[in-house]
Write a protein that holds these residues in place. Structure first.
Motif, PDB file in Angstrom:
ATOM      1  N   PRO A 182       0.373  -0.958   0.081  1.00  0.00           N
ATOM      2  CA  PRO A 182      -0.344  -0.238   0.055  1.00  0.00           C
ATOM      3  C   PRO A 182       1.036   1.465   0.205  1.00  0.00           C
ATOM      4  N   ASP A 245      -7.307  -0.580   3.885  1.00  0.00           N
ATOM      5  CA  ASP A 245      -6.161  -0.489   3.091  1.00  0.00           C
ATOM      6  C   ASP A 245      -5.437  -1.574   3.465  1.00  0.00           C
ATOM      7  N   LYS A 268      -6.406  -6.388  -1.632  1.00  0.00           N
ATOM      8  CA  LYS A 268      -5.891  -6.029  -0.576  1.00  0.00           C
ATOM      9  C   LYS A 268      -4.660  -6.404   0.057  1.00  0.00           C
TER      10      LYS A 268
END
Length: 503
Positions: A182, A245, A268
């Motif tokens: 991320p 996230d 994710k």
């Protein structure tokens, strides 16, 4: 000759053949040796026992030659197995000509699955010894699922060494996709059980995550998703839809396996709280984290050999956990130049036989052991340590954190006095400030704190393999296959209470 062959080879394959260049410093300490000679034997008289003895004397080249000569006494596939042991030792000393000479005597048609994988392992070992980590990674066997635990452990160790040396390739036995990292982390989801057998553990982990969020990530939200309701896949999808996230969890292997069975859904990053070490396909989203006992066993091996303690007795319960921990210690210890001079399995349940197990281990080493590695639970260690103190008072005993329950009980734990063991920083802090017994599962609480720490720092951890984070479960770093590894502190017991000791 067949009955004798089977007896010797079974001993040899189950123990001494775990002895490999990077892991081994000596062949099976429990294999009987009689009539051994100080140099390699001729083909007509060579035996596995003689080769074992030569290896234990540090005469690796002579041991390799003797294994090779002894192989002629056996039929296929045992013959090829012994030749591969000779090649393995030759590779460990970096002798390419000798290694390739032995490998050339192993016809491809005679190789079964295990021997074929071992041949690839030997070639990879030689490549690593010749400072070619990329070739080592490309050469290693690609499927570890059907290998013996010992060979699987050695292959993984070579992979880790090669990756650490700058090798470029997919992780061993696994198709590792490019890491999903991320750019920032503002929302974290926790996939944890809220009912069932693991509910109390799940709640403790979540408390740890919330505590860490408050102290280090106040700008980040943590949302709990109950894996017990609807399953891991559905809850992961909910978390993604809600804008997470990073997803932390699940905790149990079954739920993790369900997610990995549908890797296309993993959009994710997933910081799992358990390991599926035999997974053949590692999605780019997966980061594996947990309190792996093998990490602690390897740390004990590295620390003790660094202190000059290079001959060890291993005491482990007769269980799959005991096999895993003892195997990890042995591999790492031998890789660092140590020699396991005796391995004793003791009953997994408390038994009066413990005294006999300890006496057998001490007697078998004839005073050569400079340390004991004890794999044990608190109840087992409380029985073992007094016996070791009385039978070998001058031999230090090392263990993993599993010897301490995580809650102080000086009356019971006085029997653990003198043991040196690995411990997480959070437990040491709790001991020092008197708060340890406030938590039912202090190590799970610390796991939750570090899971949050990892999730928040994943943008840097995931892109820079040299990044290390000081966590509550240890000093944290990311390994080449995105397994998160920990380095712990050392502690010892005095008057039944653990306290930290210097490295």
């Amino acid at each position: 000759m067949q009955p004798r062959f089977h007896q010797n080879l079974l001993k040899y394959c189950s123990l001494s053949l775990l002895v490999v260049p990077l892991f081994l410093q000596g062949c099976s300490p429990t294999t009987g040796v009689s009539g051994t000679e100080g140099s390699s034997a001729t083909q007509g008289s060579a035996s596995v026992e003689q080769a074992n003895a030569l290896f234990n004397q540090g005469k690796k080249r002579e041991a390799a030659q003797t294994y090779f000569a002894a192989a002629a006494r056996y039929p296929t596939p045992q013959r090829e197995r012994v030749i591969l042991q000779a090649a393995e030792i030759a590779a460990s000393i970096g002798d390419a000509q000798l290694t390739n000479t032995y490998l050339a005597r192993v016809p491809a048609a005679a190789l079964d699955g295990e021997n074929r994988a071992r041949q690839a392992y030997v070639r990879a070992l030689l490549a690593l010894q010749q400072n070619n980590p990329s070739l080592a990674l490309r050469t290693l066997p690609t499927n570890l699922d059907n290998l013996s635990p010992a060979l699987r452990e050695k292959v993984k160790h070579i992979q880790q060494r090669a990756a650490a040396g700058g090798g470029k390739s997919a992780a061993v036995g696994q198709n590792v996709q490019q890491a999903l990292v991320p750019t920032s982390v503002n929302r974290v989801a926790a996939l944890l059980p809220q009912s069932g057998a693991l509910s109390s553990v799940g709640q403790e982990i979540y408390r740890g995550m919330e505590t860490a969020r408050t102290s280090i990530a106040s700008d980040t939200t943590v949302q709990l998703y109950d894996v017990s309701a609807g399953g891991a896949v559905a809850q992961y999808q909910r978390a993604v839809a809600d804008g997470a996230d990073v997803i932390v969890g699940p905790l149990d292997k079954e739920s993790l396996a369900q997610l990995l069975a549908q890797p296309q859904l993993l959009s994710k990053p997933l910081v799992s709280l358990n390991y599926l070490t035999n997974s053949r396909n590692i999605p780019g989203a997966l980061y594996q984290f947990g309190l792996l006992p093998e990490d602690e066993a390897r740390q004990v091996a590295e620390a003790t050999t660094a202190r000059g303690l290079r001959t060890a007795i291993v005491l482990a319960p007769a269980s799959s956990w005991g096999d895993r921990v003892a195997g990890a210690f042995r591999s790492a210890y031998q890789a660092k130049g140590g020699q396991v001079v005796n391995i004793q399995q003791y009953p997994d349940a408390a038994s009066n036989a413990y005294l006999q197990n300890v006496q057998n281990a001490i007697a078998a080493t004839q005073g050569r052991a400079s340390m004991v590695f004890l794999a044990a639970s608190p109840s087992q260690a409380r029985l073992m340590q007094p016996l070791l103190a009385s039978q070998a008072p001058n031999v230090p005993v090392y263990a993993t954190s599993h010897v301490f329950s995580g809650r102080t009980d000086a009356g019971k734990d006085a029997d653990l006095d003198g043991i040196l063991y690995t411990e997480i920083p959070w437990v040491i802090e709790g001991l020092q400030n008197g708060s340890l017994n406030n938590s039912t599962f202090p190590r799970m609480f610390a796991l939750g704190m570090d899971a949050m720490l990892i999730a928040k720092n994943l943008p840097s951890i995931g892109t820079n393999p040299n990044t290390q984070v000081n966590g509550k479960t240890g000093n944290i770093r990311l390994a080449g296959n995105r397994q998160i590894q920990r380095t712990l502190l050392f502690a010892t017991f005095a008057n039944g209470v653990p306290h930290a000791v210097g490295q």
